[in-house]
Design a protein around this motif. Structure first.
Motif, PDB file in Angstrom:
ATOM      1  N   ALA A  27       0.833  -1.207   0.000  1.00  0.00           N
ATOM      2  CA  ALA A  27       0.000   0.000   0.000  1.00  0.00           C
ATOM      3  C   ALA A  27       0.867   1.256   0.000  1.00  0.00           C
ATOM      4  O   ALA A  27       0.643   2.181  -0.789  1.00  0.00           O
ATOM      5  CB  ALA A  27      -0.927  -0.003   1.215  1.00  0.00           C
ATOM      6  N   GLN A  28       1.861   1.272   0.861  1.00  0.00           N
ATOM      7  CA  GLN A  28       2.724   2.449   0.972  1.00  0.00           C
ATOM      8  C   GLN A  28       3.519   2.686  -0.305  1.00  0.00           C
ATOM      9  O   GLN A  28       3.602   3.808  -0.794  1.00  0.00           O
ATOM     10  CB  GLN A  28       3.675   2.290   2.155  1.00  0.00           C
ATOM     11  CG  GLN A  28       4.590   3.478   2.347  1.00  0.00           C
ATOM     12  CD  GLN A  28       5.510   3.309   3.544  1.00  0.00           C
ATOM     13  OE1 GLN A  28       5.552   2.267   4.180  1.00  0.00           O
ATOM     14  NE2 GLN A  28       6.253   4.347   3.851  1.00  0.00           N
ATOM     15  N   LEU A  32      -1.724   2.650  -2.487  1.00  0.00           N
ATOM     16  CA  LEU A  32      -2.974   1.916  -2.342  1.00  0.00           C
ATOM     17  C   LEU A  32      -3.475   2.081  -0.912  1.00  0.00           C
ATOM     18  O   LEU A  32      -2.687   2.291   0.008  1.00  0.00           O
ATOM     19  CB  LEU A  32      -2.760   0.424  -2.633  1.00  0.00           C
ATOM     20  CG  LEU A  32      -2.219   0.080  -4.024  1.00  0.00           C
ATOM     21  CD1 LEU A  32      -1.707  -1.348  -4.058  1.00  0.00           C
ATOM     22  CD2 LEU A  32      -3.283   0.285  -5.070  1.00  0.00           C
ATOM     23  N   VAL A  33      -4.770   1.975  -0.730  1.00  0.00           N
ATOM     24  CA  VAL A  33      -5.358   2.020   0.605  1.00  0.00           C
ATOM     25  C   VAL A  33      -5.478   0.588   1.108  1.00  0.00           C
ATOM     26  O   VAL A  33      -6.073  -0.258   0.440  1.00  0.00           O
ATOM     27  CB  VAL A  33      -6.751   2.691   0.579  1.00  0.00           C
ATOM     28  CG1 VAL A  33      -7.417   2.596   1.942  1.00  0.00           C
ATOM     29  CG2 VAL A  33      -6.629   4.137   0.132  1.00  0.00           C
ATOM     30  N   GLN A  34      -4.887   0.331   2.260  1.00  0.00           N
ATOM     31  CA  GLN A  34      -4.995  -1.000   2.856  1.00  0.00           C
ATOM     32  C   GLN A  34      -6.306  -1.074   3.612  1.00  0.00           C
ATOM     33  O   GLN A  34      -6.546  -0.303   4.534  1.00  0.00           O
ATOM     34  CB  GLN A  34      -3.829  -1.267   3.802  1.00  0.00           C
ATOM     35  CG  GLN A  34      -3.864  -2.649   4.405  1.00  0.00           C
ATOM     36  CD  GLN A  34      -2.694  -2.893   5.348  1.00  0.00           C
ATOM     37  OE1 GLN A  34      -1.852  -2.028   5.554  1.00  0.00           O
ATOM     38  NE2 GLN A  34      -2.654  -4.071   5.924  1.00  0.00           N
ATOM     39  N   ARG A  85      -8.159   2.265  -5.470  1.00  0.00           N
ATOM     40  CA  ARG A  85      -6.807   1.693  -5.357  1.00  0.00           C
ATOM     41  C   ARG A  85      -6.722   1.125  -3.951  1.00  0.00           C
ATOM     42  O   ARG A  85      -6.443   1.849  -3.000  1.00  0.00           O
ATOM     43  CB  ARG A  85      -5.737   2.748  -5.609  1.00  0.00           C
ATOM     44  CG  ARG A  85      -5.775   3.286  -7.049  1.00  0.00           C
ATOM     45  CD  ARG A  85      -4.631   4.223  -7.351  1.00  0.00           C
ATOM     46  NE  ARG A  85      -3.324   3.663  -7.087  1.00  0.00           N
ATOM     47  CZ  ARG A  85      -2.665   2.813  -7.891  1.00  0.00           C
ATOM     48  NH1 ARG A  85      -3.213   2.414  -9.016  1.00  0.00           N
ATOM     49  NH2 ARG A  85      -1.471   2.371  -7.563  1.00  0.00           N
ATOM     50  N   VAL A  86      -6.981  -0.160  -3.853  1.00  0.00           N
ATOM     51  CA  VAL A  86      -7.168  -0.748  -2.535  1.00  0.00           C
ATOM     52  C   VAL A  86      -6.570  -2.147  -2.462  1.00  0.00           C
ATOM     53  O   VAL A  86      -6.492  -2.859  -3.459  1.00  0.00           O
ATOM     54  CB  VAL A  86      -8.680  -0.767  -2.186  1.00  0.00           C
ATOM     55  CG1 VAL A  86      -9.458  -1.668  -3.111  1.00  0.00           C
ATOM     56  CG2 VAL A  86      -8.927  -1.135  -0.747  1.00  0.00           C
ATOM     57  N   ILE A  87      -6.139  -2.474  -1.262  1.00  0.00           N
ATOM     58  CA  ILE A  87      -5.681  -3.825  -0.946  1.00  0.00           C
ATOM     59  C   ILE A  87      -6.618  -4.365   0.123  1.00  0.00           C
ATOM     60  O   ILE A  87      -6.799  -3.734   1.169  1.00  0.00           O
ATOM     61  CB  ILE A  87      -4.246  -3.826  -0.394  1.00  0.00           C
ATOM     62  CG1 ILE A  87      -3.274  -3.303  -1.435  1.00  0.00           C
ATOM     63  CG2 ILE A  87      -3.858  -5.231   0.068  1.00  0.00           C
ATOM     64  CD1 ILE A  87      -1.868  -3.124  -0.902  1.00  0.00           C
TER      65      ILE A  87
END
Length: 197
Positions: A27-28, A32-34, A85-87
């Motif tokens: 994410a970092q 991306l947003v965790q 944008r996500v995990i």
């Protein structure tokens, strides 16, 4: 919403496999947003919200929280995100959740990009979870309610029973790839990156 800017990564693997650690780094480094439903749920439990009061006893017993509650959390969290944008870390855990998530992502124009499956032997997983609880106590923090051997073993069993169909689901869709979860965090991370397309 431009699909090319969207990125949806779903980390799979049993409790203690390192999904959270690896998801945080990915994410970092890739903006991306965790999104960890476990973290969201623990926050609700800590704050004593209605959702937390429903979920707390289930979590302490090592049981899974009902899909309806989790899907509502995800829908709410993704509703205003553009691009998506996500995990996902710890979600979905069942094929029904995966299908519901796919429908939601389809609505948002953000299909699943990759599904790394972290594989780690059971005893290593249990040791990691118990150690995580001990470390929290040593640091003066309260351990997570599920960071004990009995609950860890139960969670492993629940994971195996309920997640295999999910693994098969993402494999059929061409998103799944396995990652050896043993080694240093850097080694595991490189394996994750090498499997993404």
């Amino acid at each position: 919403m431009t699909q090319s800017k969207n990125k949806v990564v779903i980390f799979l693997g049993p409790p203690g496999a390192g999904k959270g650690t690896q998801a945080a780094r990915l994410a970092q480094e890739h903006q991306l947003v965790q999104l960890s439903t476990g973290d969201i749920l623990r926050d609700h439990v800590a704050r004593g919200t209605a959702l937390g009061q429903q979920a707390g006893p289930l979590m302490e017993a090592g049981q899974l929280v009902p899909d309806e509650l989790l899907i509502a959390l995800i829908r709410d969290r993704l509703a205003d995100m553009e691009p998506v944008r996500v995990i996902f870390d710890g979600f979905p855990r069942t094929q029904a959740q995966a299908e519901a998530l796919d429908l939601l992502l389809e609505e948002l124009g953000a299909p699943v990009s990759a599904v790394p499956l972290l594989e780690v032997p059971d005893q290593v997983l249990i040791d990691r979870i118990v150690d995580r609880g001990r470390q929290a106590v040593a640091e003066g923090r309260a351990p997570r309610a599920d960071d004990n051997e009995e609950t860890a073993r139960k969670r492993q069993q629940v994971y195996r029973e309920q997640t295999q169909p999910l693994i098969d689901y993402y494999a059929r869709r061409g998103h799944l790839y396995t990652v050896d979860g043993l080694g240093t965090p850097d080694e595991v991370y490189e394996r994750i990156l090498s499997g993404m397309h």
